[in-house]
Design an enzyme around this catalytic site. Structure first.
Site, PDB file in Angstrom:
ATOM      1  N   ASP A  60      10.826  -5.060  -1.175  1.00 42.32           N
ATOM      2  CA  ASP A  60       9.639  -4.962  -0.306  1.00 42.32           C
ATOM      3  C   ASP A  60       9.861  -5.672   1.030  1.00 42.32           C
ATOM      4  OD1 ASP A  60       8.042  -3.406  -1.931  1.00 42.32           O
ATOM      5  OD2 ASP A  60       7.003  -5.097  -2.867  1.00 42.32           O
ATOM      6  N   LYS A  65       4.551  -6.272 -10.796  1.00 40.90           N
ATOM      7  CA  LYS A  65       5.790  -6.823 -10.224  1.00 40.90           C
ATOM      8  C   LYS A  65       6.170  -8.185 -10.813  1.00 40.90           C
ATOM      9  CE  LYS A  65       5.344  -4.142  -6.064  1.00 40.90           C
ATOM     10  NZ  LYS A  65       5.253  -4.059  -4.612  1.00 40.90           N
TER      11      LYS A  65
HETATM   12  P1  NAP Z   1      -1.573  -7.496  -6.546  1.00 42.63           P
HETATM   13  O1  NAP Z   1      -0.374  -8.209  -7.052  1.00 42.63           O
HETATM   14  O2  NAP Z   1      -2.562  -6.970  -7.521  1.00 42.63           O
HETATM   15  O3  NAP Z   1      -2.314  -8.491  -5.523  1.00 42.63           O
HETATM   16  C1  NAP Z   1      -3.509  -8.086  -4.896  1.00 42.63           C
HETATM   17  C2  NAP Z   1      -3.816  -9.033  -3.735  1.00 42.63           C
HETATM   18  O4  NAP Z   1      -4.930  -8.507  -3.018  1.00 42.63           O
HETATM   19  C3  NAP Z   1      -4.202 -10.433  -4.148  1.00 42.63           C
HETATM   20  O5  NAP Z   1      -3.793 -11.324  -3.135  1.00 42.63           O
HETATM   21  C4  NAP Z   1      -5.733 -10.343  -4.222  1.00 42.63           C
HETATM   22  O6  NAP Z   1      -6.370 -11.577  -4.042  1.00 42.63           O
HETATM   23  C5  NAP Z   1      -5.997  -9.471  -3.018  1.00 42.63           C
HETATM   24  N1  NAP Z   1      -7.252  -8.716  -3.055  1.00 42.63           N
HETATM   25  C6  NAP Z   1      -7.591  -7.716  -3.910  1.00 42.63           C
HETATM   26  N2  NAP Z   1      -8.785  -7.212  -3.576  1.00 42.63           N
HETATM   27  C7  NAP Z   1      -9.222  -7.903  -2.493  1.00 42.63           C
HETATM   28  C8  NAP Z   1     -10.388  -7.846  -1.674  1.00 42.63           C
HETATM   29  N3  NAP Z   1     -11.382  -6.969  -1.909  1.00 42.63           N
HETATM   30  N4  NAP Z   1     -10.480  -8.703  -0.628  1.00 42.63           N
HETATM   31  C9  NAP Z   1      -9.494  -9.582  -0.368  1.00 42.63           C
HETATM   32  N5  NAP Z   1      -8.361  -9.692  -1.113  1.00 42.63           N
HETATM   33  C10 NAP Z   1      -8.230  -8.849  -2.150  1.00 42.63           C
HETATM   34  O7  NAP Z   1      -1.160  -6.220  -5.645  1.00 42.63           O
HETATM   35  P2  NAP Z   1       0.137  -6.099  -4.721  1.00 42.63           P
HETATM   36  O8  NAP Z   1       1.282  -5.585  -5.511  1.00 42.63           O
HETATM   37  O9  NAP Z   1       0.307  -7.398  -4.004  1.00 42.63           O
HETATM   38  O10 NAP Z   1      -0.283  -4.932  -3.703  1.00 42.63           O
HETATM   39  C11 NAP Z   1      -1.157  -5.194  -2.615  1.00 42.63           C
HETATM   40  C12 NAP Z   1      -1.243  -3.960  -1.699  1.00 42.63           C
HETATM   41  O11 NAP Z   1       0.014  -3.703  -1.079  1.00 42.63           O
HETATM   42  C13 NAP Z   1      -1.622  -2.668  -2.437  1.00 42.63           C
HETATM   43  O12 NAP Z   1      -2.513  -1.937  -1.608  1.00 42.63           O
HETATM   44  C14 NAP Z   1      -0.301  -1.923  -2.549  1.00 42.63           C
HETATM   45  O13 NAP Z   1      -0.481  -0.529  -2.609  1.00 42.63           O
HETATM   46  C15 NAP Z   1       0.368  -2.333  -1.245  1.00 42.63           C
HETATM   47  N6  NAP Z   1       1.851  -2.258  -1.269  1.00 42.63           N
HETATM   48  C16 NAP Z   1       2.470  -1.373  -0.431  1.00 42.63           C
HETATM   49  C17 NAP Z   1       3.855  -1.320  -0.401  1.00 42.63           C
HETATM   50  C18 NAP Z   1       4.549  -0.362   0.534  1.00 42.63           C
HETATM   51  O14 NAP Z   1       5.742  -0.107   0.352  1.00 42.63           O
HETATM   52  N7  NAP Z   1       3.879   0.143   1.543  1.00 42.63           N
HETATM   53  C19 NAP Z   1       4.618  -2.150  -1.223  1.00 42.63           C
HETATM   54  C20 NAP Z   1       3.948  -3.041  -2.044  1.00 42.63           C
HETATM   55  C21 NAP Z   1       2.562  -3.078  -2.068  1.00 42.63           C
HETATM   56  P3  NAP Z   1      -6.680 -12.568  -5.302  1.00 42.63           P
HETATM   57  O15 NAP Z   1      -5.390 -13.281  -5.578  1.00 42.63           O
HETATM   58  O16 NAP Z   1      -7.737 -13.459  -4.784  1.00 42.63           O
HETATM   59  O17 NAP Z   1      -7.126 -11.692  -6.438  1.00 42.63           O
END
Ligand code: NAP
Length: 300
Positions: free
Chosen positions: A106, A69
């Site tokens: 989002d 993103k």
């Molecule tokens: P991203 O940009 O890769 O960011 C991942 C985030 O999760 C970061 O804050 C990371 O922390 C944290 N993280 C990863 N593994 C972790 C763990 N084991 N313990 C604690 N924190 C952890 O991903 P994203 O785009 O933000 O997506 C995050 C989630 O939201 C995903 O599961 C995605 O499928 C979901 N999502 C759903 C929708 C929907 O429409 N339902 C829309 C968007 C996203 P660090 O910064 O410390 O690495």
């Protein structure tokens, strides 16, 4: 350019389990729109090439998911104010003149689903006066923070594993928070007495719960996991075990997709039947899996 139905896609990694093609097919049928929608896996560092390939194939736009993103926001030639503040885009489209625009749906997607769960109207400050804890500071958290502030939350604390990212996210939103009289801060540890806890980390993707202080998830709290799955996600299971209300992100997924669809096609689909169809499909898949498991373990 290739002829045929207009082409759209979801770009990210992983994408093989994405429900977006199914959701957009249901929207297209409902709104009598001719389009096809594909999954396209983006190898590490390959976002610009994947986007160029989609365009070369006649693509009209795309959704962008984890972890691309931020790349999408950088690629857009014209960004909406919301996507610029988030620094992240989940929806891209090419204008008739070939200009690439970027938006982030989002936040409104999450708010519409929260409003549904809380029995409130999405456009009438559905979080009025609430204390909110936002977990995560990646692309998804960046996309939803502005919407949580604008929805009337009185206080929002942002926690992230990498604390510097949470601090930077909060700093970027400080002016918006002031304008909406929202007390916004980053925190070293999750805490406080929130009545809404939004998990925007990717922890549930790896099947992991989060380490939270005793009593944070409790009766009266709504715990919302952006991740969704056929069975309760690790965070949803953790919240239910603590007596909280819990929901996963399927409703948000459908709502943010509807916003993207409306931007691309100029018509807004009705999300309720699509969400109901997806719930039914997930349950049917689960039943099939369970029956296959039972059959595999039943002696003949
Ligand atoms: P991203 O940009 O890769 O960011 C991942 C985030 O999760 C970061 O804050 C990371 O922390 C944290 N993280 C990863 N593994 C972790 C763990 N084991 N313990 C604690 N924190 C952890 O991903 P994203 O785009 O933000 O997506 C995050 C989630 O939201 C995903 O599961 C995605 O499928 C979901 N999502 C759903 C929708 C929907 O429409 N339902 C829309 C968007 C996203 P660090 O910064 O410390 O690495």
């Amino acid at each position: 350019m290739p002829q045929g139905p207009d082409l759209y896609a979801v770009l990210g990694n992983p994408v093989e389990h994405s429900r977006s093609p199914r959701i957009h097919a249901l929207f297209a049928a409902q709104c009598a729109q001719a389009l096809r929608y594909e999954r396209r896996l983006v190898p590490p560092g390959g976002f610009d090439s994947a986007l160029a390939a989609l365009r070369a194939d006649g693509g009209r736009g795309c959704n962008v998911t984890v972890p691309c993103k931020f790349d999408a926001a950088r690629a857009a030639q014209r960004l909406s104010a919301g996507a610029a503040l988030a620094g992240a885009a989940n929806t891209l489209g090419w204008d008739a003149d070939g200009c690439l625009w970027g938006e982030n749906t989002d936040g409104i997607g999450l708010l519409r689903d929260l409003a549904r769960l809380l029995g409130a109207r999405a456009d009438a400050a559905p979080l009025h006066g609430r204390e909110v804890l936002l977990l995560g500071a990646g692309g998804a958290a960046s996309g939803v923070l502005g919407a949580l502030i604008a929805a009337g939350a009185a206080r929002i604390a942002v926690w992230n594993r990498n604390a510097a990212r949470a601090a930077a996210l909060v700093a970027r939103h400080a002016e918006l928070a002031d304008r909406h009289r929202c007390a916004l801060e980053s925190c070293a540890q999750p805490g406080g007495t929130p009545t809404l806890v939004v998990n925007a980390t990717a922890a549930s993707l790896g099947g992991e719960g989060l380490t939270l202080p005793e009593g944070l998830l409790r009766p009266g709290v709504l715990a919302y996991d952006l991740m969704y799955a056929r069975t309760p996600t690790a965070f949803v299971a953790q919240a239910l075990a603590a007596g909280a209300h819990a929901a996963d992100g399927l409703g948000m997924l459908v709502e943010q997709a509807a916003e993207s669809f409306a931007l691309w096609r100029g018509v807004r689909p009705d999300t309720a039947p699509v969400l109901a169809a997806l719930h039914a499909e997930l349950q049917a898949e689960l039943q099939t899996e369970l029956q296959a498991g039972v059959r595999a373990t039943t002696p003949r």
